[in-house]
Design an enzyme around this catalytic site. Structure first.
Site, PDB file in Angstrom:
ATOM      1  CE  LYS A 147      40.551  33.201  30.099  1.00 18.38           C
ATOM      2  NZ  LYS A 147      41.107  33.800  31.346  1.00 18.38           N
ATOM      3  CD  GLU A 197      30.231  36.523  43.814  1.00 18.50           C
ATOM      4  OE1 GLU A 197      30.004  37.731  44.067  1.00 18.50           O
ATOM      5  OE2 GLU A 197      31.336  36.000  43.926  1.00 18.50           O
ATOM      6  N   GLY A 202      38.355  33.892  27.253  1.00 22.26           N
ATOM      7  CA  GLY A 202      37.107  33.917  28.005  1.00 22.26           C
ATOM      8  C   GLY A 202      35.928  34.227  27.111  1.00 22.26           C
ATOM      9  CB  CYS A 215      32.905  40.460  45.590  1.00 26.71           C
ATOM     10  SG  CYS A 215      32.588  38.726  45.956  1.00 26.71           S
ATOM     11  CD  GLU A 253      33.763  45.066  43.818  1.00 28.59           C
ATOM     12  OE1 GLU A 253      33.469  44.199  44.653  1.00 28.59           O
ATOM     13  OE2 GLU A 253      33.700  44.874  42.587  1.00 28.59           O
TER      14      GLU A 253
END
Length: 497
Positions: free
Chosen positions: A192, A268, A230, A302, A401
């Protein structure tokens, strides 16, 4: 419609709409279609199949049957052949894929020669080779545990049905970093992809059907505009393992949902990596490298280093050198071969980055360079490369982030202090150290708690290198033999001797 958009749409075999891949067949989505947008122009490229709950249910069922009822899991030579077929099909169609990737992901064309496309395609060969060379059975020989003569073997076997949920920033690299090892290990996959880059994934489905012998159900690709798909995929009891790449917040939700059925989970997640400049370093060279890194693909990675740690006595000099380097980095059309910093993926992401730029000022920071949208660029989701000064490591801008071309420069008072600041983060994904004394630089790198470190510009990305992070940057590793083994179970067989 721009020429880049025209090239992206006219290469589809049938129309400017993509399709799902379910049980070996290309099909429309039960929820209709949703648009995919060029982030450099804000124009609609075309449409992607929008899966509903029944489409995903069918994909999971197909993957389950392909794993349980065919010989796929027990035939590494066939798996290797199929992976090489896929690699070769992708290579033959790389021009078409490049056009899609530049137009849909906003990836600079230059990067498609490496980690955005051609590198990940070549990486499939590593996993094909591993499927045939891996020691699937280890003979531990004869022993007498508890006085019973016994012969023991360790078998490594595929986990089963893999749910692969991927983001938009490096769509091919991350899709293939999951498909390659999962398939080589003998699993079946439901992929997905992110709704921002559905064509990048759907193009792979087209090639699987047209140009490979992958059996029906082994790979299923389900594009959707609905985040509920998801969640449905993670919660389904027919799924044995979830491999997710994305934000740390979503990773927590994935882990919580998977816990209900005790699925294996690989995550991750995010990063806020430090670029440490030691006091014996070539300051201008180090600052130029840090500026280049944070501007690559508009900072949408990332593992990009987004905190620049420099000696306190040279802070102003470093800020000036970094700002000067940023001023020379081209921002613009990703189809231009000279572009390094393209657009952000969406208006939503641009709003997020701009929110952090406002926060930087509210926290007492200043902009040594950039700080807003690119002057004169009225269309596209572009933000200037930005250097933030005047903040400490405790600020939100230095800790969270951002996922944009925003670099925070921080002072340190020597090696120990630099290590302390680098490690003072909820993340631990990547990092860099720059210094003339190599042994000293290595010593600093060894004390930074992250999954990957670059010393003086060394490149850690490669098919044979495990990638992943410490702390809230994730669980497990991707790529390399370690990443391949994430998709395996361990079985011991003992028989009377």
């Amino acid at each position: 419609m721009s020429s880049s958009v025209e090239r992206a749409t006219t290469h589809w075999p049938t129309s400017s709409s993509s399709r799902l891949l379910v049980d070996g067949e290309l099909r429309a989505g039960g929820a209709g279609e949703f648009p995919t947008v060029n982030p450099a122009t804000e124009e609609i490229l075309g449409f992607a199949a929008d899966a509903d709950a029944r489409d995903l249910d069918a994909a999971i069922g197909a993957a389950r049957r392909a794993f349980d009822e065919t010989g796929w899991a027990r035939d590494p030579a066939f798996r290797a052949r199929c992976l090489l077929q896929l690699r070769d099909a992708l290579t033959r169609n790389v021009g078409w894929l490049r056009t899609i990737t530049v137009a849909e992901a906003g990836a600079p064309s230059l990067l498609t020669r490496g980690p955005q496309l051609e590198g990940p395609i070549a990486d499939l060969g590593f996993f094909a080779d591993l499927a045939e060379s891996y020691p699937w059975i280890t003979d531990l020989g004869r022993a007498e545990p508890m006085g019973v003569p016994t012969r023991r073997w360790v078998h490594r076997e595929p986990a089963g049905v893999v749910a692969a949920i991927t983001p938009w920033n490096f769509p091919h690299q991350i899709n293939f970093a999951k498909l390659g090892p999962a398939l080589a290990a003998g699993n079946t996959v439901v992929l997905k992809p992110a709704p921002d880059t559905p064509w990048c994934a759907a193009a792979v489905g087209e090639l699987i059907v047209r140009e490979t012998d992958l059996p029906p159900g082994v790979v299923n690709i389900v594009t959707s505009s609905d985040d509920a798909r998801g969640a449905q995929l993670v919660a389904d009891p027919r799924v044995d393992l979830v491999s997710f790449t994305g934000s740390t917040a979503t990773g927590r939700a994935v882990m919580a949902s998977a816990a209900a059925s005790l699925k294996k989970v690989f995550l991750e997640l995010g990063g806020k990596s430090a670029y440490v400049v030691l006091d014996d370093a070539d300051l201008r060279a180090a600052c130029a490298m840090a500026a280049f890194a944070v501007c690559t693909h508009a900072g949408q990675g990332c593992a990009i280093t987004t905190r620049l740690l420099v000696p306190r006595a040279r802070y102003d000099e470093a800020a000036a050198a970094t700002a000067a380097a940023m001023s020379g980095i081209r921002v613009g059309d990703p189809a231009d071969p000279g572009t390094i910093c393209g657009p952000l993926i969406s208006a939503r992401q641009r709003d997020r980055v701009e929110g952090y730029l406002r926060l930087a000022l509210e926290e007492g920071g200043r902009f040594a360079y950039g700080g807003g949208r690119v002057p004169g660029m009225e269309r596209g989701f572009f933000v200037q490369p930005t250097l933030v000064t005047g903040l400490g490591n405790e600020s939100r801008v230095a800790r969270e982030e951002i996922f944009g071309p925003v670099l925070v420069i921080l002072p340190h008072d020597g090696d120990d202090d630099a290590v302390r600041i680098a490690n003072d983060s909820p993340y631990g994904l990547s990092g860099a150290v720059h210094g003339t004394d190599l042994e000293r630089a290595r010593s600093v790198a060894s004390r930074i708690r992250t999954g990957t470190l670059s010393v003086n510009g060394g490149v850690w990305y490669s098919a044979d290198i495990p990638f992943g992070g410490y702390k809230q940057s994730g669980i497990g590793r991707e790529m390399g033999v370690a990443g391949f083994e994430e998709y395996l179970e361990t079985k011991v067989i003992a028989e009377s001797a």
